[in-house]
Structure formats: structure tokens, C-alpha cells
Design an enzyme around this catalytic site. Structure first.
Site, PDB file in Angstrom:
ATOM      1  CD  GLU A 152     -41.093 -21.199  -9.169  1.00 45.15           C
ATOM      2  OE1 GLU A 152     -41.208 -19.964  -9.223  1.00 45.15           O
ATOM      3  OE2 GLU A 152     -40.695 -21.869 -10.136  1.00 45.15           O
ATOM      4  CG  ASP A 169     -40.308 -23.658 -13.834  1.00 44.31           C
ATOM      5  OD1 ASP A 169     -39.186 -23.355 -14.272  1.00 44.31           O
ATOM      6  OD2 ASP A 169     -40.862 -23.053 -12.894  1.00 44.31           O
ATOM      7  NE  ARG A 185     -35.044 -16.762  -7.025  1.00 44.07           N
ATOM      8  CZ  ARG A 185     -34.820 -15.594  -7.619  1.00 44.07           C
ATOM      9  NH1 ARG A 185     -34.289 -14.585  -6.945  1.00 44.07           N
ATOM     10  NH2 ARG A 185     -35.106 -15.417  -8.892  1.00 44.07           N
ATOM     11  CE  LYS A 208     -38.157 -23.639 -11.152  1.00 45.46           C
ATOM     12  NZ  LYS A 208     -38.083 -22.225 -11.598  1.00 45.46           N
ATOM     13  CE  LYS A 234     -43.962 -18.160 -14.265  1.00 51.96           C
ATOM     14  NZ  LYS A 234     -42.839 -17.223 -14.377  1.00 51.96           N
TER      15      LYS A 234
HETATM   16  N1  BES Z   1     -39.706 -20.564 -13.996  1.00 48.23           N
HETATM   17  C1  BES Z   1     -39.436 -19.189 -13.979  1.00 48.23           C
HETATM   18  C2  BES Z   1     -38.282 -18.766 -14.858  1.00 48.23           C
HETATM   19  C3  BES Z   1     -38.417 -18.982 -16.342  1.00 48.23           C
HETATM   20  C4  BES Z   1     -38.691 -17.919 -17.174  1.00 48.23           C
HETATM   21  C5  BES Z   1     -38.202 -20.210 -16.907  1.00 48.23           C
HETATM   22  C6  BES Z   1     -38.769 -18.093 -18.519  1.00 48.23           C
HETATM   23  C7  BES Z   1     -38.283 -20.390 -18.264  1.00 48.23           C
HETATM   24  C8  BES Z   1     -38.566 -19.331 -19.068  1.00 48.23           C
HETATM   25  C9  BES Z   1     -39.101 -18.733 -12.547  1.00 48.23           C
HETATM   26  O1  BES Z   1     -39.682 -19.467 -11.534  1.00 48.23           O
HETATM   27  C10 BES Z   1     -39.576 -17.340 -12.433  1.00 48.23           C
HETATM   28  O2  BES Z   1     -40.754 -17.129 -12.545  1.00 48.23           O
HETATM   29  N2  BES Z   1     -38.653 -16.418 -12.213  1.00 48.23           N
HETATM   30  C11 BES Z   1     -38.976 -15.040 -12.117  1.00 48.23           C
HETATM   31  C12 BES Z   1     -38.156 -14.463 -10.994  1.00 48.23           C
HETATM   32  C13 BES Z   1     -38.567 -13.082 -10.591  1.00 48.23           C
HETATM   33  C14 BES Z   1     -39.931 -13.114  -9.937  1.00 48.23           C
HETATM   34  C15 BES Z   1     -37.548 -12.531  -9.652  1.00 48.23           C
HETATM   35  C16 BES Z   1     -38.632 -14.373 -13.434  1.00 48.23           C
HETATM   36  O3  BES Z   1     -37.655 -14.751 -14.054  1.00 48.23           O
HETATM   37  O4  BES Z   1     -39.375 -13.492 -13.848  1.00 48.23           O
HETATM   38 ZN    ZN Z   2     -40.180 -21.445 -12.007  1.00 47.43          ZN
HETATM   39 ZN    ZN Z   3     -41.628 -18.765 -11.002  1.00 46.63          ZN
END
Ligand code: BES
Ligand code: ZN
Ligand code: ZN
Length: 502
Positions: free
Chosen positions: A353, A292, A355, A269, A281
Site C-alpha cells: 500500500e 509505518d 507505493r 509515507k 499480515k
Molecule cells: N509496511 C510494509 C513494509 C515493512 C516491512 C515495513 C517490515 C517495516 C518493516 C509494507 O507496506 C509491506 O507490507 N510491504 C510488503 C510488500 C509485498 C506485499 C510486495 C512486504 O514487504 O512484504
Molecule cells: Zn506499509
Molecule cells: Zn503493507
């Protein structure tokens, strides 16, 4: 950092800092406080024991993990100082940390050169010990302060690894591998450390291209046209909201010595900044989302190590690099994207995003002939909730390939904890309008539902998924590693690949 091997007696080593490892051999009884430490030095010969006798008998040094004690002008030694570093246990993992702690001890004291004695102990394989020592020294040498005007580059210029002359071939090989892996891990860390305005998908592609040129790998970097040609609707949905063009990075290692199969597909990724997109966010901590792309950077680092270690196995490294931004062109919740595999995805949350880009990365790796897949991604906050920042999450649809992975962990010393993949979890990502949704209907088991989503795109190919959200960035500095990018899982990916050439 330059490294060299020095053979001979420790007392004859000329150095600003001679590092010797020690451990507490006392049998631990309850209550621990009543057990007197019995400090043992991991050296051959008595010279260090004699020079440090007062410290060792003082009881001030317990040789705990990464504990240090410094002695100036040790009598009978050419070295200016001796640093004793404790190992909690006599294992390669502890040696790695202790060597990192020694380097991080030297750096702020303006020492530019140090010598570390290879620990000798019956229970320690000299190859593994030397390799871990060198890896640890590289890990300790990295600092993230690239953009500070007052940056004093305190990197170590010369590391001497001191051997007593035994096991020469093993020590030589350990040193060579330690340098390759330590450099690869730090290369990954340097990529992850860059801010999002510098490390765009295009720049990540250039860095991969440069590395591949230097180490003799084939590298292609494709843009938006290729995504459209390959019908990568999931990847496209993520990148289309950004002004920065995407990069689909494909690195190929195909040695003549390798059989036709297996072909290992490494998919990373590479979100160079994750704002969340339209499902934006919260501002708090959003700056961290520059890391990321750590999964993608790990694949680039692993390819660098593989190119030098030359295992007889074919490897394809794919990084799906994009920026996740909100804009008038951005993907919206409710949109339906058709992935390269033909599967339709209802977008519930544009912040899920990773996935999406990986879905198309996995399909592409399969199209290019990958017979085994491994992906790495800072995928979910839920994985951090589940496992904290000590273990990363791992998942697999295949026991045999996971066995290769768990064996690789034994060598790398990185820590992963396997989480389940079971059909019931897929209920959470069923959609009424499309084949699946990109997030679970509830937030429970978020790391698992994300993995279940990816599983749809690995299809019947043996596959491992690594969720490194909690471990790709070290939040608190440790004695052996600076705060900042960790370079996990470069070492494990490299060993997993090598295990297929054995
Ligand atoms: N890049 C984030 C995940 C992440 C969180 C990485 C904390 C490093 C530290 C990912 O793209 C994301 O935002 N995931 C969401 C998924 C949710 C919307 C289902 C998450 O984990 O909140
Ligand atoms: Zn992400
Ligand atoms: Zn994200």
C-alpha cells in the site's frame, strides 16, 4: 533539555558530571591484542590527564567506541565526577554516538545535568564536532516509555557544552544547529513512537499543523474530498477500507530569499497502521506496523528543522497519511485503481500500500511545482532482507540530485546504500489488464521492484527514493540510543535540502 555554552578551563566547570572524550592513538598492528593502548584525551590542557592518570595507565580502559569509565571526586576539579567516553575513531559520527552514550550513562543514575567538553583534535572541525555532540546528546536523551505508569522522567534538564575558548563562532553555530536538528529528530521519533490508536492520520495532520504554526510554515491538511477532487485513486484505494479519514498534509516553506527554482518536494509515507488490508499480515510482529508512518514523520521533522535553519530554497513537504485496514469497503486483490497521473494499477497485494499512497503523493508534488523529489518510506521487508538494519536503501533516477544526497550523508552520518533501478526490473510489475501491478510477479528484488513502481510516478523529475523499513525502528538498544524510533532520515533530508541553497 536546555543547552548552554560554557567557556573556560575544564577544572573550573561546576557540574555533576563532566564528560571528556578519549581515543586510542596506538597504531593497530596484527595481532591487535599485542598492541598496547595509547589513550589520548581530546582536551586542551593537562588537568584531566593528571586526574585520570591511574585509570589511563591501568589498562582497564581501552577507549573503544562508546566505552565509558567513571571517576568520582577528581582531584583539582570542581566537577563531582569525570566520565571518560571512548571514540573508536576521531570523527563527528563517533562524537555523536559518544555524546549520546554519555547522556544515556547519566539518565539512569539520576543525574539531571551534565557538561560535555568539545573534543579538540587537529583532524576535527570544531563546528562539525560541536554540532554532532549536541545532536548526539539529544538523541541519547529520548526514551520511548511514554505510557508506562512507572515512567520516571529522567530527561536531562541542562546540558553544558564546554569550550576552551577557541573557534568561538564555529562552536556557537554548531551548538545552534545541533539543537535545531536534535530537536527535529526527536520530534519525529515522538510521532513514530505513538501507537496507532493515538496517532491516526487526523492526529498526524494536527501535529504537522501545530509544528507549522509554531515555526511559521504554511500548512494545509486535506481529507477524502480532496483525494477525490485530485483523482488520487491509488491513495484512495488504500484509505477506503478504514473508518479513519485520510490526511493529505501539505507543508510549504517559501522564503523570500529563495529563487523561483528549484522547488524541492519531500514526500513521506504516512500509514499510521498497516494491517496489510485484505492481504492481511500474520499476527506475529504486526504491532510494529504502527511505525509505518516513519517516512511521513521524518518529513514533518525535516520541515521543522528547515523552518529554523532557513535555507534560501523553496520546499514543499507532503505526507500521505492513511490507515491500511481490511473491511467491507476495503480494496481487494484484482481491483484496478487509476492513479492521479492517469496510470492504471492492478492491485495484486493490498499490503503493498505504501507505493500506492506515494504514487499520488509524488504526482501531487509535481503538480504543485516540485522540480526535485525525495521520498521516504518504510516500504518493503525485502529492503530489510537485502541490507539488514544497518544501512537503509536509496534509489535515484538522476546522478546530479543523488550527488547532493551522498554529500548530505557525509554531513548527517546516516547510512544508506544505493540499489539499482534498471528497466529489466520493471518486467516484474507488468500487468495484463492495467499499466502495472502493485507488486512484482516474484518476490525477488522486492525493494527494487517497489522503487521501479514509484519511478513511474516521478516521471522525468529528478528523484530519490529512500526505503527505511529496516532502520526507522531500532530493535536493540545501543549505548547511544534507546530501543524504538530512530528518527532516520531527518538529518539527511535536512542536509539534502540545504545543499540546494549553497
Ligand atoms: N509496511 C510494509 C513494509 C515493512 C516491512 C515495513 C517490515 C517495516 C518493516 C509494507 O507496506 C509491506 O507490507 N510491504 C510488503 C510488500 C509485498 C506485499 C510486495 C512486504 O514487504 O512484504
Ligand atoms: Zn506499509
Ligand atoms: Zn503493507
Amino acid at each position: 533539555m536546555k543547552t548552554k555554552l560554557v567557556s573556560g578551563k575544564l577544572e573550573r566547570v561546576t557540574s555533576e558530571l563532566l564528560v571528556v572524550f578519549a581515543f586510542d592513538a596506538a597504531e593497530k598492528k596484527q595481532p591487535a591484542k599485542e598492541t598496547k593502548p595509547a589513550i589520548k584525551l581530546l582536551t586542551t590542557g593537562n588537568a584531566v590527564a593528571e586526574a585520570t592518570a591511574a585509570i589511563l595507565s591501568s589498562g582497564e580502559f581501552a577507549a573503544g567506541s562508546c566505552e565509558t569509565v567513571l571517576l568520582h571526586a577528581p582531584s583539582g576539579f570542581k566537577a563531582e565526577r569525570i566520565l571518560l567516553v571512548g571514540l573508536g575513531k576521531v570523527t563527528p559520527s563517533e562524537v555523536r554516538k559518544a555524546a549520546g552514550a554519555a547522556v544515556r550513562f547519566a539518565k539512569p543514575r539520576k543525574l539531571r545535568e551534565l557538561s560535555i567538553a568539545i573534543p579538540s583534535s587537529e583532524g576535527l572541525d570544531p563546528f562539525a564536532a560541536t554540532r554532532a555532540l549536541v545532536e548526539g546528546a539529544y538523541i541519547g536523551d529520548f526514551d520511548p516509555d511514554t505510557y508506562r505508569s512507572d515512567r520516571k522522567d529522567q530527561s536531562i534538564e541542562q546540558l553544558s557544552v564546554v569550550s576552551d575558548g577557541a573557534d568561538q563562532a564555529a562552536v556557537d553555530a554548531g551548538l545552534r544547529e545541533g539543537v535545531i536538528i536534535g530537536e527535529a529528530q526527536n520530534f519525529t521519533r515522538s510521532l513514530v513512537n505513538e501507537p496507532g490508536n493515538v496517532m491516526t492520520p487526523t492526529v498526524l495532520g494536527e501535529k504537522a499543523t501545530e509544528m507549522c504554526r509554531q515555526y511559521g510554515l504554511k500548512c494545509e491538511v486535506y481529507g477524502a474530498d480532496k483525494l477525490k477532487e485530485l483523482k488520487m485513486g491509488a491513495f484512495w484505494g488504500v484509505t477506503k477500507g478504514s473508518e479513519e479519514p485520510p490526511a493529505l498534509i501539505v507543508m510549504t516553506y517559501e522564503p523570500k530569499s529563495a529563487p523561483a527554482t528549484p522547488v524541492l518536494g519531500l514526500v513521506g509515507k504516512g500509514i499510521t497502521f498497516d494491517t496489510g488490508g485484505i492481504s492481511i499480515k500474520a499476527a506475529d510482529g504486526m504491532e510494529k506496523m504502527k511505525y509505518d508512518m516513519a517516512g511521513g514523520a521524518a518529513m514533518i521533522g525535516a520541515m521543522q528543522a528547515i523552518a529554523q535553519l532557513k535555507p534560501a530554497v523553496k520546499v514543499i513537504g507532503i505526507v500521505c497519511a492513511a490507515e491500511n485496514m481490511p473491511s467491507g469497503n476495503a480494496m481487494k486483490p484484482g481491483d484496478v485503481q487509476i492513479a492521479m497521473s492517469g496510470k492504471s494499477i492492478e492491485i495484486i497485494n493490498t499490503d503493498a500500500e505504501g507505493r500506492l499512497v506515494l504514487a499520488d503523493g509524488l504526482s501531487y508534488a509535481r503538480q504543485l511545482g516540485a522540480t526535485h523529489l525525495i521520498d521516504a518510506a518504510t516500504l518493503t521487508g525485502a529492503c530489510v532482507v537485502a541490507l539488514g538494519m544497518v544501512n537503509a536503501g536509496s534509489f535515484s533516477n538522476n546522478e546530479e540530485t543523488y550527488k547532493h544526497f551522498s554529500d548530505a550523508l557525509q554531513i548527517s552520518g546516516e547510512r544508506f546504500w544505493r540499489l539499482p533501478l534498471e528497466d529489466e526490473y520493471a518486467e516484474q510489475i507488468k500487468s495484463t489488464i492495467a499499466d502495472m501491478m502493485n507488486t512484482g510477479g516474484s518476490r525477488w528484488g522486492g525493494a527494487i521492484t517497489a522503487a521501479m513502481f514509484l519511478k513511474e510516478f516521478a516521471e522525468d523529475t529528478p528523484w530519490i527514493h529512500l526505503d527505511i523499513a529496516g532502520v526507522a525502528w531500532t530493535e536493540e538498544p545501543k549505548p547511544w540510543i534507546a530501543k524504538g524510533p530512530s528518527g532516520i532520515p531527518v538529518r539527511t533530508i535536512t542536509e539534502w535540502v540545504r545543499s540546494y541553497a549553497k
